[in-house]
Scaffold this active site. Sequence first.
Site, PDB file in Angstrom:
ATOM      1  N   HIS A  56     -50.900 -36.930  -1.859  1.00  0.00           N
ATOM      2  CA  HIS A  56     -52.417 -37.309  -1.648  1.00  0.00           C
ATOM      3  C   HIS A  56     -53.427 -36.143  -1.996  1.00  0.00           C
ATOM      4  CE1 HIS A  56     -51.545 -40.782   1.196  1.00  0.00           C
ATOM      5  NE2 HIS A  56     -50.287 -40.293   1.067  1.00  0.00           N
ATOM      6  N   ASP A 109     -60.842 -31.812  -3.963  1.00  0.00           N
ATOM      7  CA  ASP A 109     -60.745 -32.677  -3.005  1.00  0.00           C
ATOM      8  C   ASP A 109     -59.653 -33.721  -3.763  1.00  0.00           C
ATOM      9  OD1 ASP A 109     -60.278 -34.164  -0.881  1.00  0.00           O
ATOM     10  OD2 ASP A 109     -62.289 -34.186  -0.347  1.00  0.00           O
TER      11      ASP A 109
HETATM   12  P1  ADP Z   1     -59.193 -35.481   4.162  1.00  0.00           P
HETATM   13  O1  ADP Z   1     -57.938 -36.172   4.330  1.00  0.00           O
HETATM   14  O2  ADP Z   1     -58.942 -34.201   3.347  1.00  0.00           O
HETATM   15  O3  ADP Z   1     -59.346 -35.051   5.696  1.00  0.00           O
HETATM   16  P2  ADP Z   1     -60.485 -37.515   3.353  1.00  0.00           P
HETATM   17  O4  ADP Z   1     -62.198 -37.741   3.257  1.00  0.00           O
HETATM   18  O5  ADP Z   1     -59.876 -38.158   2.390  1.00  0.00           O
HETATM   19  O6  ADP Z   1     -60.383 -35.998   3.691  1.00  0.00           O
HETATM   20  O7  ADP Z   1     -60.213 -38.438   4.816  1.00  0.00           O
HETATM   21  C1  ADP Z   1     -60.953 -38.158   5.951  1.00  0.00           C
HETATM   22  C2  ADP Z   1     -60.733 -39.354   7.046  1.00  0.00           C
HETATM   23  O8  ADP Z   1     -60.812 -38.789   8.172  1.00  0.00           O
HETATM   24  C3  ADP Z   1     -61.502 -40.656   6.685  1.00  0.00           C
HETATM   25  O9  ADP Z   1     -60.880 -41.766   6.937  1.00  0.00           O
HETATM   26  C4  ADP Z   1     -62.737 -40.274   7.683  1.00  0.00           C
HETATM   27  O10 ADP Z   1     -63.043 -41.301   8.135  1.00  0.00           O
HETATM   28  C5  ADP Z   1     -61.959 -39.520   8.879  1.00  0.00           C
HETATM   29  N1  ADP Z   1     -62.557 -38.561   9.601  1.00  0.00           N
HETATM   30  C6  ADP Z   1     -63.062 -37.309   9.087  1.00  0.00           C
HETATM   31  N2  ADP Z   1     -64.148 -36.802   9.925  1.00  0.00           N
HETATM   32  C7  ADP Z   1     -64.045 -37.426  11.039  1.00  0.00           C
HETATM   33  C8  ADP Z   1     -64.659 -37.171  12.357  1.00  0.00           C
HETATM   34  N3  ADP Z   1     -65.458 -36.370  12.710  1.00  0.00           N
HETATM   35  N4  ADP Z   1     -64.374 -38.421  13.322  1.00  0.00           N
HETATM   36  C9  ADP Z   1     -63.412 -39.435  12.884  1.00  0.00           C
HETATM   37  N5  ADP Z   1     -62.935 -39.494  11.787  1.00  0.00           N
HETATM   38  C10 ADP Z   1     -63.195 -38.588  10.824  1.00  0.00           C
END
Ligand code: ADP
Length: 465
Positions: free
Chosen positions: A154, A362
């Site tokens: 991932h 990312d």
């Molecule tokens: P990573 O896997 O590095 O955290 P991604 O953008 O691929 O980054 O995925 C992040 C996931 O987590 C997304 O589905 C997003 O909606 C969720 N997310 C990120 N920040 C928050 C937050 N503050 N509250 C709720 N969900 C969050």
Amino acid sequence: MSRLVIVSNRVGPVRDAARAGGLAVALVDALRARGGLWYGWSGDTNNQSAGVKVEQAGALQLATADLTEDEYDDYYNGFANRCLWPLFHYRIDLTAFDRRYYEGYRRVNAKFASGLFPLLRKDDTIWVHDYHFLAFGNELRQMGAEQAIGFFLHIPFPSPEVLATLPNHDALVRGLFAYDVLGFQTSRDLERFCDFVVREAGGHVEGDHVTCFGRTIIARAFPIGIDTDGFAKMAAESEDARRQHEKAVRSLRGRAQMIGVDRLDYTKGLPERFQAFERLLDDYPDARGELVYLQIAPTSRGDVQAYREMRQELEGLSGHINGQYGEFDWTPLRYINRAFARRSLAGLYRASKIGLITPLRDGMNLVAKEYIAAQNPEDPGVLILSRFAGAIYQMPEAIAVNPYDIKEVADAIQNARYMSLEERQERFQALFDGLKRDDVAYWRDSFLATLEHEAPMHRKAERPA
Ligand code: ADP
């Protein structure tokens, strides 16, 4: 159809649809349809562990095991989060090379493999996820597992020069050849993997068949998507999203909102993003009093030093920006350190004229996709996206920026503020159509089809006559 077994560091959430992201929902759907098993860490540490706990959740089974405190320190906080995570995101400077961490990682991969092995059926299809379990497939094979085993990474796959700085990189890459299918987020990650195999390990590549260490496997890019229709519907129709949207609009009092949503992680480029916002306010006085930047960044991995340091830096920067530019009736930067319910997030995305997603590196970035899915097609916002996020390859209609170039990001924000409705709609429609086509169900189904239909034929062909 054979039973599906999913292995990932964290299991679920399976029952709580409101909390589960698109990935968990997509995997649960597949598990339910075929009566599968999801296996991973319980999330608890326990020095007197009782082994693997199996529970039934409707049509699917959940199997979890605890970590001891030493395992948590060495495998999870150590090798996974202080070694593989920074290194695979090109932060060699933050990578802690420690033999103890690597030994802990191998031990936990072996322990989890031996926990799963007795639960396996002969014709199971096994799908292992992410950097916590690079060595899992190899451990299973050592025990005699002959099932089809696939692996999806991932996070990014680093360039050979970067990977070669890791003391045990050769063993890790060799271990990957125990899988039948390797999936990467983008074709660039796939190229870097193939590059490593050819240049550092003496293997060769023919199409998507990669041969090394006496095995030929299939390696392919499967860019992960979101539940596009579901997210769009949630943003437009759910009660929570609407309420959050209304609250945001009321508090903005006619001002425009720009949003960033990220786990608090040094890969996300948050200090640079704050600086770009400051640069915008400095260079473009018409933005003052008119634009509010909402950054939601819940704390993650708070027991790793680098994360604590970054949090302090961001608090300093946000205090400085608000002190320097704020007015009694306008706070330029709203910086919030907590998680939001997914429905509320959807409402906040929809209330934002600009989505500012500028990670330094990312694997994919799902927030960028969620931001687009949540928009109102009649009056959509503009996505500014880092050229170093995997999502950029599927989202060419976003405004692409170099997150290290503070001035370029500031100019992109200014450009987004004044973009015409027509151009916003055109960009949005192209992005949304792409997200609908390549959604999370498509990702899941194409990976599994490769593992179940192409890999077995391939395994047969590989066997000597
Ligand atoms: P990573 O896997 O590095 O955290 P991604 O953008 O691929 O980054 O995925 C992040 C996931 O987590 C997304 O589905 C997003 O909606 C969720 N997310 C990120 N920040 C928050 C937050 N503050 N509250 C709720 N969900 C969050």
